[in-house]
Design an enzyme around this catalytic site. Sequence first.
Site: not given
Ligand code: NDP
Length: 238
Positions: A161, A164
């Site tokens: 992760y 990336t």
């Molecule tokens: P969640 O796991 O709660 O949500 C992730 C979202 O990404 C979901 O809606 C999921 O959809 C969607 N997703 C995954 N793969 C795809 C795809 N191929 N196409 C379209 N949508 C996709 O994560 P967060 O809200 O916590 O994270 C959001 C962003 O913030 C991410 O990039 C994460 O890496 C980053 N982040 C989060 C942190 C945290 O502490 N939460 C810390 C640092 C960064 P589905 O429901 O279909 O799986």
Amino acid sequence: MKKLAVVTGANRGLGFETCRQLAQRDIQVILTSRDRVKGQTAVDKLQAEKLDVKYHPLDVTNPESIESLSQFISKEFGHLDILVNNAGILTDWVENPDGDIFKAKVDTLRETIETNVYGPLQLCQQLIPLMKVQNYGRVVNLSSSLGKLSSNMDFTVFPTYGITKTAVNAVTVLFANALKDTNILINSVNPGWVQTDMGGPHAIRTIAEGVDTIVWLATLPDGGPTGGFFQDKNLITW
Ligand code: NDP
């Protein structure tokens, strides 16, 4: 005229709240998700709050899906103002809970990079031309503290992760350089450790706190920063 925003992976978590807060600022939002039912349910919730949010399907790992979104925006609106590359996955916490780089799997990296890097890269390639139409654009790429090269000397978690999220920071800088003579600003954000499905219940930030800097970067004034990495509205080191 209202500004138009696209948020990826917006059916839950940070993406969903970003849609809400952008729409609360009188921005028209296209909420995207790979699952139509989950996405439409999320849109229904925001529309019930009288917010101007529409649904469009988008799987960020599928180039045809990205192309189809781009064509839809081009046909319906002719331009785009804001892109939040939020969709992300974190899978190595299950198979490599110790965060041991010696055990990091290339297959996991390949799968994670498809979503966390190739997705934002191709969305920028397809959608930034729609920002050039009006010489206005704000792009926010979701990175992480684990994307900071300096953090990787301190943390021992989630190596694939982290790779990336470092790579998506490179995507940010490369586009910022290509766009430096325009009013299209692109930045990376570390939202902190947030209470979403990914962050888990022990995370220290609420979703609203996590979204604060994302929305700030998505609505920067003209002449604002570009090619930077931000946390809590402050520039941080790579
Ligand atoms: P969640 O796991 O709660 O949500 C992730 C979202 O990404 C979901 O809606 C999921 O959809 C969607 N997703 C995954 N793969 C795809 C795809 N191929 N196409 C379209 N949508 C996709 O994560 P967060 O809200 O916590 O994270 C959001 C962003 O913030 C991410 O990039 C994460 O890496 C980053 N982040 C989060 C942190 C945290 O502490 N939460 C810390 C640092 C960064 P589905 O429901 O279909 O799986």
